[in-house]
Write a protein that holds these residues in place. Structure first.
Motif, PDB file in Angstrom:
ATOM      1  N   ALA A 105       6.553  -2.479  12.842  1.00 22.19           N
ATOM      2  CA  ALA A 105       6.076  -3.754  12.302  1.00 22.19           C
ATOM      3  C   ALA A 105       4.820  -3.539  11.461  1.00 22.19           C
ATOM      4  O   ALA A 105       4.653  -4.171  10.409  1.00 22.19           O
ATOM      5  N   LYS A 106       3.955  -2.623  11.907  1.00 25.66           N
ATOM      6  CA  LYS A 106       2.748  -2.304  11.137  1.00 25.66           C
ATOM      7  C   LYS A 106       3.130  -1.672   9.801  1.00 25.66           C
ATOM      8  O   LYS A 106       2.568  -2.042   8.758  1.00 25.66           O
ATOM      9  N   ASP A 107       4.082  -0.769   9.802  1.00 23.53           N
ATOM     10  CA  ASP A 107       4.545  -0.145   8.561  1.00 23.53           C
ATOM     11  C   ASP A 107       5.141  -1.186   7.618  1.00 23.53           C
ATOM     12  O   ASP A 107       4.954  -1.117   6.404  1.00 23.53           O
ATOM     13  N   GLU A 108       5.856  -2.148   8.166  1.00 27.14           N
ATOM     14  CA  GLU A 108       6.442  -3.208   7.347  1.00 27.14           C
ATOM     15  C   GLU A 108       5.348  -4.058   6.705  1.00 27.14           C
ATOM     16  O   GLU A 108       5.450  -4.439   5.542  1.00 27.14           O
ATOM     17  N   GLN A 109       4.279  -4.331   7.446  1.00 26.20           N
ATOM     18  CA  GLN A 109       3.158  -5.083   6.884  1.00 26.20           C
ATOM     19  C   GLN A 109       2.495  -4.303   5.740  1.00 26.20           C
ATOM     20  O   GLN A 109       2.119  -4.885   4.723  1.00 26.20           O
ATOM     21  N   ILE A 110       2.350  -3.001   5.928  1.00 26.89           N
ATOM     22  CA  ILE A 110       1.759  -2.160   4.872  1.00 26.89           C
ATOM     23  C   ILE A 110       2.643  -2.181   3.632  1.00 26.89           C
ATOM     24  O   ILE A 110       2.157  -2.354   2.509  1.00 26.89           O
ATOM     25  N   SER A 111       3.958  -2.033   3.815  1.00 30.29           N
ATOM     26  CA  SER A 111       4.857  -2.018   2.657  1.00 30.29           C
ATOM     27  C   SER A 111       4.898  -3.385   1.982  1.00 30.29           C
ATOM     28  O   SER A 111       4.992  -3.465   0.748  1.00 30.29           O
ATOM     29  N   ASP A 112       4.793  -4.473   2.748  1.00 31.93           N
ATOM     30  CA  ASP A 112       4.742  -5.805   2.145  1.00 31.93           C
ATOM     31  C   ASP A 112       3.473  -5.979   1.320  1.00 31.93           C
ATOM     32  O   ASP A 112       3.497  -6.598   0.253  1.00 31.93           O
ATOM     33  N   ALA A 113       2.355  -5.444   1.800  1.00 29.13           N
ATOM     34  CA  ALA A 113       1.103  -5.510   1.037  1.00 29.13           C
ATOM     35  C   ALA A 113       1.215  -4.706  -0.262  1.00 29.13           C
ATOM     36  O   ALA A 113       0.711  -5.141  -1.310  1.00 29.13           O
ATOM     37  N   ILE A 114       1.890  -3.559  -0.211  1.00 28.11           N
ATOM     38  CA  ILE A 114       2.114  -2.762  -1.423  1.00 28.11           C
ATOM     39  C   ILE A 114       2.967  -3.554  -2.406  1.00 28.11           C
ATOM     40  O   ILE A 114       2.683  -3.591  -3.611  1.00 28.11           O
ATOM     41  N   ARG A 115       4.015  -4.223  -1.903  1.00 29.47           N
ATOM     42  CA  ARG A 115       4.871  -5.028  -2.774  1.00 29.47           C
ATOM     43  C   ARG A 115       4.087  -6.163  -3.437  1.00 29.47           C
ATOM     44  O   ARG A 115       4.238  -6.416  -4.642  1.00 29.47           O
ATOM     45  N   ARG A 116       3.254  -6.862  -2.655  1.00 30.23           N
ATOM     46  CA  ARG A 116       2.448  -7.950  -3.212  1.00 30.23           C
ATOM     47  C   ARG A 116       1.481  -7.431  -4.266  1.00 30.23           C
ATOM     48  O   ARG A 116       1.300  -8.050  -5.322  1.00 30.23           O
ATOM     49  N   GLY A 117       0.842  -6.290  -3.980  1.00 27.57           N
ATOM     50  CA  GLY A 117      -0.091  -5.708  -4.939  1.00 27.57           C
ATOM     51  C   GLY A 117       0.601  -5.298  -6.220  1.00 27.57           C
ATOM     52  O   GLY A 117       0.075  -5.524  -7.320  1.00 27.57           O
ATOM     53  N   TYR A 118       1.771  -4.710  -6.102  1.00 33.51           N
ATOM     54  CA  TYR A 118       2.537  -4.302  -7.292  1.00 33.51           C
ATOM     55  C   TYR A 118       2.933  -5.530  -8.102  1.00 33.51           C
ATOM     56  O   TYR A 118       2.815  -5.549  -9.326  1.00 33.51           O
ATOM     57  N   LEU A 178       8.845  -4.932  -7.188  1.00 30.05           N
ATOM     58  CA  LEU A 178       8.983  -3.494  -6.982  1.00 30.05           C
ATOM     59  C   LEU A 178      10.462  -3.120  -7.053  1.00 30.05           C
ATOM     60  O   LEU A 178      11.303  -3.827  -6.486  1.00 30.05           O
ATOM     61  N   PRO A 179      10.833  -2.048  -7.747  1.00 23.20           N
ATOM     62  CA  PRO A 179      12.245  -1.705  -7.880  1.00 23.20           C
ATOM     63  C   PRO A 179      12.927  -1.313  -6.566  1.00 23.20           C
ATOM     64  O   PRO A 179      14.150  -1.255  -6.500  1.00 23.20           O
ATOM     65  N   ILE A 180      12.170  -1.053  -5.520  1.00 24.34           N
ATOM     66  CA  ILE A 180      12.755  -0.703  -4.221  1.00 24.34           C
ATOM     67  C   ILE A 180      12.969  -1.996  -3.449  1.00 24.34           C
ATOM     68  O   ILE A 180      12.023  -2.709  -3.128  1.00 24.34           O
ATOM     69  N   SER A 181      14.235  -2.316  -3.146  1.00 21.26           N
ATOM     70  CA  SER A 181      14.543  -3.576  -2.459  1.00 21.26           C
ATOM     71  C   SER A 181      14.128  -3.524  -1.002  1.00 21.26           C
ATOM     72  O   SER A 181      14.150  -2.467  -0.356  1.00 21.26           O
ATOM     73  N   ASP A 182      13.749  -4.673  -0.471  1.00 19.26           N
ATOM     74  CA  ASP A 182      13.310  -4.792   0.925  1.00 19.26           C
ATOM     75  C   ASP A 182      14.520  -5.092   1.799  1.00 19.26           C
ATOM     76  O   ASP A 182      15.369  -5.890   1.443  1.00 19.26           O
ATOM     77  N   LYS A 183      14.600  -4.408   2.936  1.00 23.55           N
ATOM     78  CA  LYS A 183      15.703  -4.661   3.867  1.00 23.55           C
ATOM     79  C   LYS A 183      15.344  -5.776   4.800  1.00 23.55           C
ATOM     80  O   LYS A 183      14.284  -5.974   5.234  1.00 23.55           O
TER      81      LYS A 183
END
Length: 104
Positions: A78-91, A99-104
């Motif tokens: 869940a922590k990793d998912e939060q980090i990746s969501d923050a990266i997506r928002r920043g991008y 972001l070209p990488i789709s979220d599952k």
């Protein structure tokens, strides 16, 4: 001197066996393992990660020294998912596109 080495060797073996038993209780076996797996942790949860989550795991393992990321608990995932969501928002806020990488 041999007595001292023998005693130190015994305590080292005890520490190793205690660490192994601690890892088993925290790992995938038993009741806690079933709870962790039902919450999305463990190997099943690792299969459901998208590539950005796997990239976060790679960075944590290689650059931050977080250790093996192949069997994380549900909380760690869940922590990793939060980090990746923050990266997506920043991008998205920087470039204006998703972001070209789709979220599952």
């Amino acid at each position: 001197m041999d007595f001292l080495k023998e005693q130190l060797g015994k305590s080292g073996n005890q520490d190793a066996s205690q660490q192994a038993s601690t890892q088993e209780t925290q790992g995938g076996g038993g009741f806690m393992g079933k709870i962790n797996n039902s919450m999305g942790g463990g190997q099943a949860g690792e299969r459901n990660e998208d590539m950005l989550d796997k990239g976060v795991d790679f960075a944590q393992q290689r650059f931050m020294g977080a250790g093996d990321q192949s069997n994380e608990s549900a909380v760690e995932q869940a922590k990793d998912e939060q980090i990746s969501d923050a990266i997506r928002r920043g991008y998205n806020s920087t470039t204006g596109s998703d972001l070209p990488i789709s979220d599952k």
